[in-house]
Design a protein around this motif. Structure first.
Motif, PDB file in Angstrom:
ATOM      1  N   ALA A  13       6.671  -6.026   8.188  1.00 32.42           N
ATOM      2  CA  ALA A  13       6.068  -6.781   9.291  1.00 32.42           C
ATOM      3  C   ALA A  13       6.235  -8.276   9.020  1.00 32.42           C
ATOM      4  O   ALA A  13       6.801  -8.702   8.009  1.00 32.42           O
ATOM      5  CB  ALA A  13       4.592  -6.414   9.406  1.00 32.42           C
ATOM      6  N   ASP A  14       5.745  -9.086   9.920  1.00 37.09           N
ATOM      7  CA  ASP A  14       5.835 -10.536   9.762  1.00 37.09           C
ATOM      8  C   ASP A  14       5.189 -10.950   8.443  1.00 37.09           C
ATOM      9  O   ASP A  14       4.051 -10.578   8.144  1.00 37.09           O
ATOM     10  CB  ASP A  14       5.148 -11.252  10.917  1.00 37.09           C
ATOM     11  CG  ASP A  14       5.883 -11.022  12.247  1.00 37.09           C
ATOM     12  OD1 ASP A  14       7.075 -10.660  12.175  1.00 37.09           O
ATOM     13  OD2 ASP A  14       5.259 -11.192  13.305  1.00 37.09           O
ATOM     14  N   GLY A  15       5.905 -11.703   7.652  1.00 40.88           N
ATOM     15  CA  GLY A  15       5.405 -12.143   6.346  1.00 40.88           C
ATOM     16  C   GLY A  15       5.868 -11.263   5.204  1.00 40.88           C
ATOM     17  O   GLY A  15       5.788 -11.653   4.043  1.00 40.88           O
ATOM     18  N   GLY A  16       6.361 -10.052   5.515  1.00 47.98           N
ATOM     19  CA  GLY A  16       6.864  -9.178   4.468  1.00 47.98           C
ATOM     20  C   GLY A  16       8.276  -9.565   4.065  1.00 47.98           C
ATOM     21  O   GLY A  16       8.994 -10.245   4.794  1.00 47.98           O
ATOM     22  N   ASP A  17       8.672  -9.118   2.894  1.00 50.76           N
ATOM     23  CA  ASP A  17       9.987  -9.521   2.410  1.00 50.76           C
ATOM     24  C   ASP A  17      10.796  -8.367   1.845  1.00 50.76           C
ATOM     25  O   ASP A  17      11.854  -8.587   1.253  1.00 50.76           O
ATOM     26  CB  ASP A  17       9.844 -10.601   1.333  1.00 50.76           C
ATOM     27  CG  ASP A  17       9.005 -10.123   0.151  1.00 50.76           C
ATOM     28  OD1 ASP A  17       8.475  -8.997   0.214  1.00 50.76           O
ATOM     29  OD2 ASP A  17       8.898 -10.881  -0.834  1.00 50.76           O
ATOM     30  N   MET A  18      10.337  -7.097   2.010  1.00 49.12           N
ATOM     31  CA  MET A  18      11.051  -5.973   1.442  1.00 49.12           C
ATOM     32  C   MET A  18      11.272  -4.877   2.481  1.00 49.12           C
ATOM     33  O   MET A  18      10.333  -4.468   3.179  1.00 49.12           O
ATOM     34  CB  MET A  18      10.291  -5.383   0.253  1.00 49.12           C
ATOM     35  CG  MET A  18      10.313  -6.241  -1.011  1.00 49.12           C
ATOM     36  SD  MET A  18      11.938  -6.235  -1.781  1.00 49.12           S
ATOM     37  CE  MET A  18      11.601  -7.312  -3.204  1.00 49.12           C
ATOM     38  N   PRO A  56      15.255  -6.716  -0.619  1.00 49.30           N
ATOM     39  CA  PRO A  56      14.763  -7.960  -0.006  1.00 49.30           C
ATOM     40  C   PRO A  56      15.499  -8.243   1.310  1.00 49.30           C
ATOM     41  O   PRO A  56      16.710  -8.063   1.411  1.00 49.30           O
ATOM     42  CB  PRO A  56      15.054  -9.028  -1.054  1.00 49.30           C
ATOM     43  CG  PRO A  56      16.138  -8.466  -1.899  1.00 49.30           C
ATOM     44  CD  PRO A  56      15.946  -6.986  -1.901  1.00 49.30           C
ATOM     45  N   VAL A  57      14.749  -8.663   2.301  1.00 52.32           N
ATOM     46  CA  VAL A  57      15.349  -8.980   3.609  1.00 52.32           C
ATOM     47  C   VAL A  57      15.729 -10.445   3.702  1.00 52.32           C
ATOM     48  O   VAL A  57      16.285 -10.863   4.733  1.00 52.32           O
ATOM     49  CB  VAL A  57      14.365  -8.618   4.743  1.00 52.32           C
ATOM     50  CG1 VAL A  57      14.095  -7.115   4.741  1.00 52.32           C
ATOM     51  CG2 VAL A  57      13.066  -9.401   4.594  1.00 52.32           C
ATOM     52  N   GLN A  58      15.458 -11.232   2.664  1.00 48.81           N
ATOM     53  CA  GLN A  58      15.862 -12.628   2.630  1.00 48.81           C
ATOM     54  C   GLN A  58      16.744 -12.848   1.402  1.00 48.81           C
ATOM     55  O   GLN A  58      16.807 -12.030   0.499  1.00 48.81           O
ATOM     56  CB  GLN A  58      14.628 -13.553   2.552  1.00 48.81           C
ATOM     57  CG  GLN A  58      13.733 -13.424   3.773  1.00 48.81           C
ATOM     58  CD  GLN A  58      12.482 -14.318   3.665  1.00 48.81           C
ATOM     59  OE1 GLN A  58      12.247 -14.892   2.624  1.00 48.81           O
ATOM     60  NE2 GLN A  58      11.725 -14.401   4.738  1.00 48.81           N
ATOM     61  N   GLY A  59      17.437 -13.996   1.397  1.00 51.76           N
ATOM     62  CA  GLY A  59      18.370 -14.279   0.321  1.00 51.76           C
ATOM     63  C   GLY A  59      17.666 -14.350  -1.013  1.00 51.76           C
ATOM     64  O   GLY A  59      16.504 -14.736  -1.115  1.00 51.76           O
ATOM     65  N   PHE A  60      18.378 -13.971  -2.052  1.00 49.44           N
ATOM     66  CA  PHE A  60      17.829 -13.957  -3.410  1.00 49.44           C
ATOM     67  C   PHE A  60      18.800 -14.681  -4.321  1.00 49.44           C
ATOM     68  O   PHE A  60      20.005 -14.508  -4.223  1.00 49.44           O
ATOM     69  CB  PHE A  60      17.660 -12.515  -3.901  1.00 49.44           C
ATOM     70  CG  PHE A  60      17.342 -12.415  -5.388  1.00 49.44           C
ATOM     71  CD1 PHE A  60      16.086 -12.702  -5.871  1.00 49.44           C
ATOM     72  CD2 PHE A  60      18.343 -12.034  -6.288  1.00 49.44           C
ATOM     73  CE1 PHE A  60      15.814 -12.599  -7.230  1.00 49.44           C
ATOM     74  CE2 PHE A  60      18.070 -11.928  -7.639  1.00 49.44           C
ATOM     75  CZ  PHE A  60      16.796 -12.203  -8.094  1.00 49.44           C
ATOM     76  N   SER A  61      18.257 -15.518  -5.217  1.00 49.52           N
ATOM     77  CA  SER A  61      19.107 -16.213  -6.187  1.00 49.52           C
ATOM     78  C   SER A  61      18.439 -16.111  -7.544  1.00 49.52           C
ATOM     79  O   SER A  61      17.241 -16.296  -7.677  1.00 49.52           O
ATOM     80  CB  SER A  61      19.295 -17.686  -5.834  1.00 49.52           C
ATOM     81  OG  SER A  61      18.043 -18.338  -5.771  1.00 49.52           O
ATOM     82  N   LYS A  62      19.263 -15.815  -8.575  1.00 51.00           N
ATOM     83  CA  LYS A  62      18.722 -15.680  -9.931  1.00 51.00           C
ATOM     84  C   LYS A  62      18.484 -17.049 -10.551  1.00 51.00           C
ATOM     85  O   LYS A  62      19.229 -17.967 -10.333  1.00 51.00           O
ATOM     86  CB  LYS A  62      19.706 -14.880 -10.802  1.00 51.00           C
ATOM     87  CG  LYS A  62      19.800 -13.419 -10.380  1.00 51.00           C
ATOM     88  CD  LYS A  62      20.708 -12.674 -11.335  1.00 51.00           C
ATOM     89  CE  LYS A  62      20.813 -11.191 -10.984  1.00 51.00           C
ATOM     90  NZ  LYS A  62      21.651 -10.417 -11.880  1.00 51.00           N
TER      91      LYS A  62
END
Length: 407
Positions: free
Chosen positions: A345-350, A401-407
């Motif tokens: 939902a809105d605010g979630g990231d997975m 993750p539904v948004q970009g990820f960087s190590k």
């Protein structure tokens, strides 16, 4: 002595021979003009001490300096006149400043004024060669009558004797600066070499990582397709209806063709571009392939679908593909496979992807390379895998993750 043994000593040997030649010549001249044999023999001994000190000035400046002090004490104790060849001892002062240890540098600096004192004060300017050539005591008489002359001669002598010591010290400092500069260059070269090795190791690690990803992609694509094809072939052998048999064979051909296309995409490194678009269609295509193999699958989707980032889209597709493969291989054919997608939902990231099946006791739970591969894939994009088993029910949950990820 071999050539490599004597060549380093060649400069010292030449200097020693020159000192001996001058000293012996001076002794012979003294003997000829004074007729004193004992004095001439003493001068030969003095010349040999000077030659020894000059010869050791570079290799052992401390030892050479001991010879200088010994010769000075001899002059003070016996009153022996100074020889002209003894001016060669300035090489010892130079060597002490250039190559000596710190104590030797200090002692050589102190030896310079002491040598002048011994030469011009204690002996009243009586340098043996000059004494004889100038008619005995005339030089001494001049010094007695003109004290300023003594001071002038002493200062000139101090400048002559002292000049080599600062020259040696300057060369010593230049050598240290050169060595320091060479050390800095060596350190920079070592650092550059370390950077090159690090870059090489990084390139090797990247190649191995690419090989690992390639192996995982081929495993997922081929494993899933073969599992679907095997299920279809097993179900086809029990079909009596020609139409249904043809449909099954057509499904097998479609699965094989799709698998071949996916393998080509993997080998040509184009799978990232194709998987980044049409996420929902690709999920649905995998589900349709399982249904076509004869397995019952219940697929549900909740939440609002989103466009996944490119890397996450590839991972989600491959992980879901491997989940279905394991469900086909290790699940019971008479029990449905459940596939669920829960968009945040809105605010979630997975994005949560779950596949549940009833495990076939003879086939195991499928805890081999497939699960490890899924974990590694998900970790590269910041996701993780959860595996649960309750009795015969086996559930694999992937968090992407539904948004970009960087190590």
């Amino acid at each position: 002595m071999s050539e490599t043994g004597w060549r380093p000593w060649l400069p010292e040997g030449i200097a020693v021979l020159m000192v001996l030649a001058i000293g012996f010549t001076e002794a012979l001249l003294s003997w000829a003009m004074s007729g004193e044999r004992a004095l001439a023999l003493a001068q030969v001994a003095q010349a040999m001490v000077v030659a020894f000190a000059v010869g050791m000035a570079r290799r052992a400046p401390g030892t050479a300096l001991v010879g200088v002090w010994g010769l000075g004490l001899l002059h003070v104790a016996s009153g022996a006149p100074i020889m002209l060849v003894e001016f060669a001892l300035i090489a010892v002062f130079f060597g002490g400043a250039r190559w000596g240890s710190p104590p030797t540098v200090v002692m050589s600096a102190l030896s310079v004024p002491l040598a002048v004192i011994v030469a011009f004060v204690l002996h009243e300017g009586r340098i043996i060669s000059l004494h004889l050539l100038l008619g005995g005591s005339r030089l001494a008489e001049l010094v007695r009558q003109e004290p300023a002359a003594l001071l002038t001669v002493a200062l000139i002598g101090l400048l002559v004797v002292a000049a080599p010591w600062p020259a040696g010290l300057v060369l010593r400092l230049l050598d240290r600066e050169k060595a320091s500069r060479a050390s800095i260059l060596a350190a920079e070269e070592a650092a550059a070499g370390a950077r090159r090795e690090t870059e090489h190791a990084r390139e090797i690690a990247q190649l191995r990582d690419q090989q690992t990803h390639l192996a995982l992609d081929v495993h997922d694509v081929v494993g899933h397709s073969l599992a679907v094809i095997l299920a279809q072939a097993e179900s086809g052998q029990y079909l009596d209806d020609t139409a249904r048999l043809k449909k099954t064979l057509a499904t097998i051909a479609t699965s094989a063709r799709s698998s071949l296309q996916d393998v080509r995409q993997v080998l040509s490194s184009t799978q990232d571009r194709t998987a980044a678009s049409g996420d929902t269609d690709r999920f649905d295509g995998l589900i349709d392939g399982v249904r076509g193999s004869g397995h019952e699958i219940v697929a549900t989707e909740s939440g609002t679908p989103r466009q996944l980032p490119q890397g996450a889209a590839v991972v989600a597709h491959r992980v879901f593909q491997e989940m279905l493969t394991n469900a086909i291989k290790h699940g019971r054919r008479d029990q449905p496979i459940t596939a669920e997608r829960h968009w945040p939902a809105d605010g979630g990231d997975m994005l949560l992807i779950e596949v549940t099946n009833t495990s076939d006791a003879s086939g195991g739970a499928g805890t081999g390379r497939g699960l490890d591969g899924m974990r590694r894939r998900l970790e590269t994009v910041g996701g993780h895998l959860d595996v649960r088993r309750h009795g015969e029910t086996f559930t694999v949950a992937a968090f992407v993750p539904v948004q970009g990820f960087s190590k």
